[in-house]
Structures are given as structure tokens and as C-alpha cells.
Design a protein around this motif. Sequence first.
Motif, PDB file in Angstrom:
ATOM      1  N   CYS A  11     -22.976   5.498  42.205  1.00 13.68           N
ATOM      2  CA  CYS A  11     -23.593   4.023  41.692  1.00 13.68           C
ATOM      3  C   CYS A  11     -21.694   4.006  39.838  1.00 13.68           C
ATOM      4  O   CYS A  11     -21.983   3.022  39.739  1.00 13.68           O
ATOM      5  N   ARG A  12     -21.858   5.088  39.293  1.00 13.62           N
ATOM      6  CA  ARG A  12     -21.019   4.562  37.960  1.00 13.62           C
ATOM      7  C   ARG A  12     -19.571   5.170  38.980  1.00 13.62           C
ATOM      8  O   ARG A  12     -18.826   4.361  38.091  1.00 13.62           O
ATOM      9  N   ARG A  13     -19.157   5.097  40.809  1.00 13.97           N
ATOM     10  CA  ARG A  13     -17.961   4.815  40.860  1.00 13.97           C
ATOM     11  C   ARG A  13     -17.758   3.628  41.529  1.00 13.97           C
ATOM     12  O   ARG A  13     -16.468   3.670  41.418  1.00 13.97           O
ATOM     13  N   LEU A  14     -18.617   3.180  42.308  1.00 17.37           N
ATOM     14  CA  LEU A  14     -18.438   2.225  42.862  1.00 17.37           C
ATOM     15  C   LEU A  14     -19.196   0.668  42.411  1.00 17.37           C
ATOM     16  O   LEU A  14     -20.602   0.577  42.521  1.00 17.37           O
ATOM     17  N   SER A  15     -18.138  -0.835  42.037  1.00 18.92           N
ATOM     18  CA  SER A  15     -19.220  -1.625  42.208  1.00 18.92           C
ATOM     19  C   SER A  15     -20.431  -1.865  42.283  1.00 18.92           C
ATOM     20  O   SER A  15     -21.583  -2.714  41.594  1.00 18.92           O
ATOM     21  N   LEU A  16     -20.754  -2.455  43.632  1.00 13.11           N
ATOM     22  CA  LEU A  16     -21.599  -2.888  44.597  1.00 13.11           C
ATOM     23  C   LEU A  16     -23.045  -1.832  43.903  1.00 13.11           C
ATOM     24  O   LEU A  16     -23.904  -2.699  43.488  1.00 13.11           O
TER      25      LEU A  16
ATOM     26  N   ARG B 249     -23.725   0.114  41.357  1.00  6.89           N
ATOM     27  CA  ARG B 249     -23.666   0.096  40.163  1.00  6.89           C
ATOM     28  C   ARG B 249     -24.717  -1.705  39.884  1.00  6.89           C
ATOM     29  O   ARG B 249     -25.686  -1.051  39.529  1.00  6.89           O
ATOM     30  N   LYS B 250     -24.039  -2.507  40.561  1.00  7.31           N
ATOM     31  CA  LYS B 250     -25.352  -3.573  40.563  1.00  7.31           C
ATOM     32  C   LYS B 250     -26.702  -3.374  41.085  1.00  7.31           C
ATOM     33  O   LYS B 250     -27.405  -3.463  40.618  1.00  7.31           O
TER      34      LYS B 250
ATOM     35  N   ASP C 190     -27.888  -7.476  31.955  1.00 10.76           N
ATOM     36  CA  ASP C 190     -27.851  -7.578  33.289  1.00 10.76           C
ATOM     37  C   ASP C 190     -28.926  -6.291  33.406  1.00 10.76           C
ATOM     38  O   ASP C 190     -28.668  -5.356  33.327  1.00 10.76           O
TER      39      ASP C 190
ATOM     40  N   ASP D 226     -28.143  -4.002  36.063  1.00  3.24           N
ATOM     41  CA  ASP D 226     -27.512  -2.654  35.417  1.00  3.24           C
ATOM     42  C   ASP D 226     -27.382  -1.892  35.098  1.00  3.24           C
ATOM     43  O   ASP D 226     -28.405  -1.261  33.609  1.00  3.24           O
TER      44      ASP D 226
ATOM     45  N   ASP E 138     -22.217   2.843  31.502  1.00  2.00           N
ATOM     46  CA  ASP E 138     -20.608   2.821  31.518  1.00  2.00           C
ATOM     47  C   ASP E 138     -20.575   3.760  31.931  1.00  2.00           C
ATOM     48  O   ASP E 138     -20.785   5.397  31.000  1.00  2.00           O
ATOM     49  N   ARG E 139     -19.196   3.883  32.399  1.00  2.00           N
ATOM     50  CA  ARG E 139     -18.822   5.630  33.062  1.00  2.00           C
ATOM     51  C   ARG E 139     -18.103   6.074  32.021  1.00  2.00           C
ATOM     52  O   ARG E 139     -18.213   6.990  32.218  1.00  2.00           O
TER      53      ARG E 139
END
Length: 391
Positions: free
Chosen positions: A24-29, A31-32, A196, A199, A203-204
Motif C-alpha cells: 500500500c505504501r508503494r502502489l497508488s491504487l 494506497r487509495k 481523505d 488514504d 506518506d511513504r
Amino acid sequence: MTYLLYTLATLFFLITPAVVVWLCRRLSLLRKIGPIMVLYAIGIVVANLPFHSSEFSAVATLLPNVMVPLAIPMMLFGCEFRRDIVGTQLRVVVSGFLSVAVAVVVGYWLFGKGLKEGAEVGGIISGMYTGGTINAAALQTILRTESSTFTLINSYDIIISLLYFVFLFTFGIRLFRWLYGPKGTTTSTASVEGIDPSDMVEDRSNNPYEGLFSREGLRELAKIFGVAVVIVALSGVVALPCSERWFMVVFILMITTLGVGASFIRRVRTLRRSYDIGLYLIYIFSLAIASMADFSTLDLRSGLNLIAFMSFAVFVSLFLHALVCRLLRVDADSMVISSVSFINSPPFVPMVAGVMKNRDAMVTGLSAGIIGYALGNHFGVLMAELLHLLA
């Protein structure tokens, strides 16, 4: 072989959340979507695989009973408390019980009258959606409903609860914060206006688990677990003499009280990783709970009225609760977390606090749930009698 299966199952539940958080910290999808929803999805997939050992199920059943009592004090250690919290707790409790009562009565008129034990079902779900499964089990005995009916209620509750969480985690929390507006947005220092809620990870560049296994990190980890274990042990000792009905009420109450009390001790309050360690235990809890959702055991066609009645009670009570809380000037986060505590019981409160990134809302949610535990049986009996009068 059995020992090996238990070990593998335990490792699966302990390690999978770490992998998901890392992804989740590396893939934006992802992470959302957030770790909790990803873990729910993994758990449901695993639960419905054709091969599912009894050892795996046993570990999945045990872990929530261990993770939640430890997570609650950890996530409370760094909380900040405001003077208006008692007033907020009173308002959400009044709103919660009133909303469930209205939703159950209307739902009974629409769907419950067609059920064989409609009034009794209404009483059971009234207690379930203000207290929890413990209250539902007690009410099944009190109201003398058939065991098959109670089994269906518990089975359908899995689906409804999943849909309820999907709604909240995807856009429900954001929707309620937007509808309440700036004056309704939580004033907690642990929450930032406009955040949001989907989220669910930091943040990474700010990894709360970084350095956890260093000498300093392990020392802090030992302190966090040490204080939490002492709190859980003391709470268990106090609750042990209580009857089965009151054990969980007293146990959760003591854990919450001692967790809040510990937050006023400077050495405890400054354990900076306590919240994130507690949140990781909630990730394990989420995976374990989802892995018990075996949909192959459900028979939807034979209970459409029942599942419609229960769904109506859950979602209508949620929106009525939102409306009444808005009129009573309760902030959005307190409304949401108290709704979760009523509908799903206090053990789910830390999970939602993590999603909202608002640890201060935990006390309101836990307090509402404890009152629900204490009054749920009485409320359920009264609702069953009321529905009989309306029949």
C-alpha cells in the motif's frame, strides 16, 4: 502435521498485514483502497477456497480475542481528551438507540411481518445493532426463538456487515464529513479537516514501523506490549467474577478506563509507536474476521425477507443516526464511530479509528458500545414486545 498447520496459519495472519502495508505504501491504487479493505478482500478469498483446514479456522477464531484487547489500550495511550466528550457520548447514545428503534419498527412493517418469528427477530436485531452478537445470543435464549432462525441471523449479518464497512471505507466517511460541513467536522487534534479517509496509510516518507526491529525500537515495543498486557490482565481479573452476560461489558470497560488512565502517565503517552502497533494488531484482526466469511454456508433464497429486514435496520439506522447527530451538533467522526460500535460492537472501533486517522474518537465509540452491551438485552426485549403489539 497438525502443529505445522497451526504454525503456518499463525504466520499467515501475522505476516500478511505487513506485506499489504508495504504494498500500500508503494502502489497508488492499493494506497487509495487502504490496508483494511485489501485485508478484508484477501480474507474473504481465503475463506471461500475449496481447501480450508480446521487448524486455520481455529487460529482465525482465536486471534480476534487476543488482538482487540491488546490493541485498544495501545491505541488509547496517545489520545487527547476534551471536556465536551461526556456530552457527545450522551448524544450519540440517545441518537443510536432511537435510530435503531425507528428502523426496526419500520422494517418490521415492511419485511418482518412476513417472517414466522418476526417480532422476536426484531427484538434480536435490536439488541444486536445496539450491543453486539453477545446480546443477540442472550436474546435468542430470552425470546425462545428457533436455533435455525438465529443461525440465519448470524450468517446474514456477515454479508450485511461487510457491505456496511465497504460503504463506510470507500466513500461513506468522506460523505458524512462533507455533509456535516466545516462546523460538523471533527475538532480532534488527531484529525485534519479535509483528510481523505480512504488514504489509510501515512506518506511513504513517514513510515511509523521504520526502525521497529532496531535495539531502541524493540525496547519500545517491549514497553508497549508490557503495559498493554498488564492492563488486559488486570481487566480480566476484575471481570472474571462476573456472569457470562456481564463479563464482556466489564472487561471492555476496564480496558478502556485503564487505557485512558495510562495516557495521563508521561512515560506511557510518549511511547510514539503505540498507536501504530495497536493498528497493526487491528490489521491482523481484520484479516482474521474476513477469513471466517464462508459464503458457501449461506442460503439467501430461503430468507429474503429476513436479510431485507436486517439490511433495512442497519442502513436506515445509520442514516437516521447521521441525521439526529447532525441536529444534536455531534461531529461526523463521533457519529460514524458510534454507529460502528452499536452495529458491529466495540472490538471494531479501533479499526475504524485507524481508517479515519482519528484516535481521539475511540473513547466516544468504545463508551457508546459499552452502554450498548449493558442495555442491549433490555432494549431487545422491549422492542420484541412493542412489535407484538404492532402485529
